[in-house]
Design a protein around this motif. Structure first.
Motif, PDB file in Angstrom:
ATOM      1  N   GLU A 111      -4.234  32.901 -21.192  1.00  0.00           N
ATOM      2  CA  GLU A 111      -5.488  32.582 -20.504  1.00  0.00           C
ATOM      3  C   GLU A 111      -6.323  33.841 -20.268  1.00  0.00           C
ATOM      4  O   GLU A 111      -7.553  33.840 -20.457  1.00  0.00           O
ATOM      5  CB  GLU A 111      -5.183  31.894 -19.177  1.00  0.00           C
ATOM      6  N   MET A 112      -5.673  34.929 -19.865  1.00  0.00           N
ATOM      7  CA  MET A 112      -6.394  36.180 -19.625  1.00  0.00           C
ATOM      8  C   MET A 112      -6.971  36.742 -20.921  1.00  0.00           C
ATOM      9  O   MET A 112      -8.063  37.317 -20.935  1.00  0.00           O
ATOM     10  CB  MET A 112      -5.468  37.223 -18.983  1.00  0.00           C
ATOM     11  N   ALA A 113      -6.255  36.559 -22.029  1.00  0.00           N
ATOM     12  CA  ALA A 113      -6.732  37.046 -23.328  1.00  0.00           C
ATOM     13  C   ALA A 113      -7.999  36.309 -23.760  1.00  0.00           C
ATOM     14  O   ALA A 113      -8.924  36.908 -24.323  1.00  0.00           O
ATOM     15  CB  ALA A 113      -5.650  36.880 -24.380  1.00  0.00           C
ATOM     16  N   LEU A 114      -8.062  35.015 -23.469  1.00  0.00           N
ATOM     17  CA  LEU A 114      -9.250  34.231 -23.809  1.00  0.00           C
ATOM     18  C   LEU A 114     -10.458  34.717 -23.001  1.00  0.00           C
ATOM     19  O   LEU A 114     -11.577  34.821 -23.527  1.00  0.00           O
ATOM     20  CB  LEU A 114      -9.001  32.749 -23.534  1.00  0.00           C
ATOM     21  N   GLU A 144     -15.151  36.543 -14.711  1.00  0.00           N
ATOM     22  CA  GLU A 144     -14.218  35.425 -14.551  1.00  0.00           C
ATOM     23  C   GLU A 144     -12.757  35.865 -14.471  1.00  0.00           C
ATOM     24  O   GLU A 144     -11.881  35.064 -14.153  1.00  0.00           O
ATOM     25  CB  GLU A 144     -14.382  34.428 -15.703  1.00  0.00           C
ATOM     26  N   MET A 145     -12.499  37.146 -14.757  1.00  0.00           N
ATOM     27  CA  MET A 145     -11.122  37.642 -14.694  1.00  0.00           C
ATOM     28  C   MET A 145     -10.676  37.720 -13.246  1.00  0.00           C
ATOM     29  O   MET A 145     -11.327  38.384 -12.423  1.00  0.00           O
ATOM     30  CB  MET A 145     -11.035  39.033 -15.338  1.00  0.00           C
TER      31      MET A 145
END
Length: 396
Positions: free
Chosen positions: A112-115, A124-125
């Motif tokens: 999810e963080m990679a996306l 949004e992180m």
């Protein structure tokens, strides 16, 4: 003489066994339910996977949103284990260490963080993103939740990590640095990264009928049944457990681990390293039965077959619980231990479900629940990267 290490509590959360009582029921009944997913496969193939479907209580609250799912699973199983052990962590006579194992760590939040980062969506992180993906967040979360400031370690040796966390804890217990250990393992990797990776090496049963997918000791199985889960044990020195009049459910008599030293992407097909580990924990003993890691993946099941043949002449009954719980990576070895502990306490030997034994007809496989007592069990675990682990578990 080295100190004997006892188990005074345990907790589990795996598919078809989301607590000790539920696992006991499903081990005996053979009832199971898995999920069919196709949105995480390369070409929308159907894939049977194991999921923990019940809620996690207060851990679902916003207050715990910074914890990765594996940490919540481990906290849940540790809570069950501590309640069973009736252990007061604030007792001045109790010195406790935490030892947790994981195979994949936080791969789901990492995905999810990679996306988010690849889409340049910095705003949004989440500010707690690093904690979501850090391997050591597993043990650190357990330490924080139970307010324990002592030894806290996360083991990341692949699918053997849960058993190797036991091995590490035993060394600290036996040398007197601590008298109590919370030992656990957790993995939750039912995601595209994991499915694509293991799918690439043809280890997952895409588009396979449910009765054959992840079927232990069956050459019809096209691979293992991916699942998530956690398991925890409370280990104590026998002296400490007896002093506080705790119930002892079993003894970790010996743990031996090693590595095939072949390749990070392969394993020793002769099974010699696994045999060496098993021989070391056995000594001259013969167990009542052999709780194997067999999970419908040919590379693993064939090694279990070799161990049975070369060390026991196929004379010791063997079983696998993977047809029931799937393969929750690092938690699998501890789940096997818990299944055998339940067998000690309730006088039964767990059976292997969901197998036709095709290609392994020669094995003395337990396919019907045996309502009989047992006192000594061999447990095996091995994983990607070549690590092997063997445990000798005894009732007394």
């Amino acid at each position: 003489m080295s100190k004997r290490i006892v188990i005074t509590g345990f907790g589990v959360k795996v598919p078809n066994g989301e607590n000790n009582e539920e696992l006991l029921h499903h081990l005996i009944s053979g009832e199971y339910k898995f999920s069919l997913r196709n949105e995480i496969t390369p070409n929308r193939e159907d894939l049977l996977i194991g999921e923990v479907v019940q809620g996690l209580g207060e851990l679902e609250d916003k207050h715990y949103r910074a914890l990765p799912r594996i940490a919540k699973l481990a906290i849940s199983t540790t809570s069950e284990a501590l309640e069973m052990a009736d252990l007061d962590l604030e007792d001045s006579g109790t010195s406790t260490g935490i030892f947790m194992g994981t195979t994949m760590g936080g791969t789901t939040p990492l995905e999810e963080m990679a996306l988010i980062s690849s889409a340049d969506k910095f705003r949004e992180m989440p500010v707690y993103c690093c904690g979501l993906v850090h391997y050591h967040s597993l043990a650190a979360s357990v330490s924080s939740f139970f307010h324990l400031k002592g030894i806290t370690k996360t083991v990341t040796t692949g699918c053997t990590a849960g058993v190797e966390a036991v091995e590490d804890a035993m060394m600290y217990l036996q040398n007197g640095k601590i008298n109590t250990a919370i030992v656990g393992a957790a993995d939750s990797s039912n995601n595209k990264v994991t499915v694509f990776g293991f799918g690439k090496i043809r280890a997952l049963p895409f588009n396979q009928q449910a009765e054959y997918a992840g079927s232990p000791f069956s050459k019809r199985s096209k691979g293992f049944l991916l699942s998530e889960g956690a398991a925890s044990l409370i280990l104590e020195t026998e002296e400490h457990a007896l002093a506080r009049k705790a119930t002892i459910y079993g003894y970790i008599d010996a743990v031996v681990t090693n590595n095939d030293a072949e390749s990070i992407n392969g394993h020793d097909q002769t099974g010699s390293s696994m045999k060496q580990a098993v021989s070391s924990v056995l000594g001259q003993r013969i167990p009542d039965y052999y709780n194997s890691q067999a999970m419908g993946y040919a590379a693993n099941d064939s090694i279990e077959d070799i161990v049975s043949r070369d060390l026991f002449g196929h004379g010791v009954p063997l079983t696998s619980i993977k047809g029931l719980i799937g393969h929750p990576f690092s938690a699998s070895g501890l789940a096997q231990i818990i299944a055998s502990l339940l067998g000690f306490h309730h006088q039964f030997i767990p059976r292997t479900i969901r197998t036709d034994q095709w290609g392994f007809e020669h094995l003395p496989l337990i396919t019907e629940t045996l309502l009989k007592p047992s006192a000594e069990v061999l447990i095996t675990s091995h994983g990607y990267g070549g690590n092997n682990a063997a445990v000798y578990l005894t009732k007394s």
